[in-house]
Design an enzyme around this catalytic site. Structure first.
Site, short mmCIF file in Angstrom:
data_model
loop_
_atom_site.label_atom_id
_atom_site.label_comp_id
_atom_site.label_asym_id
_atom_site.label_seq_id
_atom_site.Cartn_x
_atom_site.Cartn_y
_atom_site.Cartn_z
N ASP A 62 2.15 3.20 2.93
CA ASP A 62 1.20 4.27 2.61
C ASP A 62 1.89 5.53 2.08
O ASP A 62 1.61 5.96 0.98
CB ASP A 62 0.31 4.60 3.81
N HIS A 65 -9.32 1.65 0.02
CA HIS A 65 -9.22 2.33 1.31
C HIS A 65 -10.59 2.13 1.94
O HIS A 65 -11.60 2.52 1.36
CB HIS A 65 -8.96 3.81 1.11
N HIS A 116 1.47 5.40 -2.11
CA HIS A 116 0.97 6.45 -3.01
C HIS A 116 2.17 7.08 -3.72
O HIS A 116 2.74 8.06 -3.24
CB HIS A 116 0.19 7.51 -2.24
N GLN A 125 -9.52 9.32 -5.25
CA GLN A 125 -9.20 10.01 -3.98
C GLN A 125 -10.33 10.92 -3.48
O GLN A 125 -10.60 11.00 -2.30
CB GLN A 125 -7.92 10.82 -4.18
N TRP A 162 0.49 13.71 3.75
CA TRP A 162 -0.04 13.03 4.92
C TRP A 162 1.04 12.66 5.94
O TRP A 162 0.76 12.38 7.08
CB TRP A 162 -0.79 11.74 4.49
N GLU A 218 -11.30 4.14 6.71
CA GLU A 218 -10.11 4.80 7.28
C GLU A 218 -10.58 6.00 8.11
O GLU A 218 -10.39 7.15 7.75
CB GLU A 218 -9.14 5.25 6.18
N HIS A 258 0.85 -1.21 0.00
CA HIS A 258 0.00 0.00 0.00
C HIS A 258 0.87 1.25 0.00
O HIS A 258 1.51 1.58 0.99
CB HIS A 258 -0.92 0.02 1.23
#
Ligand code: FE2
Length: 431
Positions: free
Chosen positions: A309, A210, A59, A152, A315, A213, A57
């Site tokens: 992630d 996702h 991005h 997203q 983030w 979350e 996982h």
């Protein structure tokens, strides 16, 4: 026998000592005391030789963008999404590609040779999709990059997300993603799970959403994901990422939910570094950890892989591509401290995540692709403790990264000149 590369004297994750002979990009032999000639012999005496690290996982379109156009002041998931929305219009294909390739270099150095990356499809230009498809082709000789079409801004909440997601799949993106908890209503979230699973079933693709979350104890999208997996006959091909709401759910409800997840062979991908940073942000004290119920899922027979992630993005302001950091954090937050549990945390950043990604050619077995990592540690638990140096990384039969073991030179009177962090217990408790 002759080999292109012979890795001598290593210790496999299961504790066996074995040499590994590599020929034509494949593992040709795994046994102790292999003789014969080799183009190159690598001395791995006493070192852990593991299959490569796998990140299920990530991005990659956002990685290494930290600080652009500003920093996430609240540290929350929602400000991260808003910040990414601010950055998106100024992205260019070249810039996304450059960041992604730089990250793939880091991954090579870390022995991280398989990555499942979500790619945001909520941009009508789909330039991140094009950029990451390019990157996927470029790194294919040494890194397995799997892409997930990720809406997203919400599959329904964003007006063009659906058509863009379908376009991305047509362009060659591998997996169907989703974000049901970000839709406008619980009902829209539920419908998005259904429709996205139907799209995947129709096209014969895997799903990785996702899912829940949030810290909301009544979020129910995991239940829906398990249901659709069963209904559409997609057992073993669907993963739920994060599942953090499960941390806060009612215990009785979880006792019903986990068998449903197991029955659907739905895999779980918690992301310990990010979950411990983003969740519980609305709490005062006690403050929830937010990580999903990892030991309980394992006990229920659910496959779990730890993901990373984020690295240096809207983030998360830290990260290095080291999956041992991920295992280290997961072990702590999930309190998986028994020897057997610690070993499992290593599996969750290697073999378990490879299984989630469906990597059939992965593993230290004769006939498989010759990809491995020599670590400056004696076993998986020590590797996690030390976040051990990757002494040598081999991908598809080629050495792609090498490193000297890290040592600090001491200048303490009467003490040794070097401190060796590889302090080994004289005898280890049984796993
Ligand atoms: Fe994510």
């Amino acid at each position: 026998m002759s080999f292109d590369i012979l890795v001598k004297g290593g210790i496999l994750p299961d504790g066996r000592q074995a040499d590994i002979g590599i020929r034509d990009g494949r593992i040709a032999a795994v046994e102790p005391g292999i003789g014969g000639e080799a183009g190159r012999t690598i001395d791995a005496s006493g070192d852990l030789v593991s299959p490569p690290f796998v990140d299920p996982h990530f991005h990659m379109d956002a990685t290494l963008s930290y600080g652009q156009p500003r920093i996430n002041a609240s540290g929350t998931l929602l400000e991260g999404i808003a910040l990414w929305g601010e950055l998106k219009p100024s992205l260019t294909q070249d810039e996304v590609k450059e960041r992604a390739l730089a990250y793939c270099d880091w991954a090579a150095a870390m022995g991280l040779l398989a990555i499942r990356s979500h790619v945001d499809v909520c941009d009508d230009r789909l330039l991140a999709v094009e950029a990451l498809l390019d990157v996927k082709r470029e790194v294919a000789p040494w890194l397995d990059l799997q892409l997930v079409a990720f809406p997203q801004d919400g599959f329904y909440r964003d007006p063009t997300a659906k058509q863009n997601l379908l376009r991305a799949l047509d362009m060659g993106v591998d997996v169907v993603g989703g974000i049901p908890h970000f839709e406008r209503t619980m009902e829209d979230g539920r419908r998005s799970v259904t429709e996205l699973c139907e799209i995947a079933a129709e096209r014969g693709l895997m799903v990785d959403m996702h899912c829940d979350e949030t810290d909301d104890p009544v979020s129910r999208h995991v239940e829906q994901l398990a249901f659709e997996t069963q209904r559409l006959g997609m057992q073993g091909r669907v993963a739920g990422s994060h599942l953090t709401s499960m941390h806060s759910m009612d215990n009785y409800y979880v006792s019903k939910l986990l068998p449903l997840v197991a029955e659907a062979q739905l895999s779980a991908i918690p992301n310990p570094l990010i979950n411990i940073v983003l969740q519980g942000r609305h709490d005062t004290y006690p403050k929830r950890r937010g990580l999903t119920r990892v030991p309980e899922m394992l006990a229920a027979g659910i496959r779990v892989g730890f993901g990373q992630d984020c690295v240096l993005d809207p983030w998360y302001s830290l990260g290095t591509g080291d999956m041992l950091d991920v295992a280290f954090m997961g072990l702590h937050v999930a309190q998986m401290t028994s020897p057997a549990d610690m070993r499992r945390c290593f599996d969750m950043v290697t073999t378990e995540s490879a299984a989630i990604m469906g990597l059939a050619d992965y593993g230290l077995e004769v006939g498989k692709q010759a990809s491995l990592v020599v670590l400056d540690a004696g076993d998986p638990v020590e590797a996690i403790r030390l976040r051990a140096d990757r002494l040598c990384v081999i991908s598809n039969g080629t050495v792609i990264a090498e490193r000297e073991p890290g040592r600090s030179k001491l200048t303490l009177k009467g003490r040794p000149a070097y401190a060796d962090p590889r302090f080994r217990l004289p005898s280890k408790p049984d796993a």
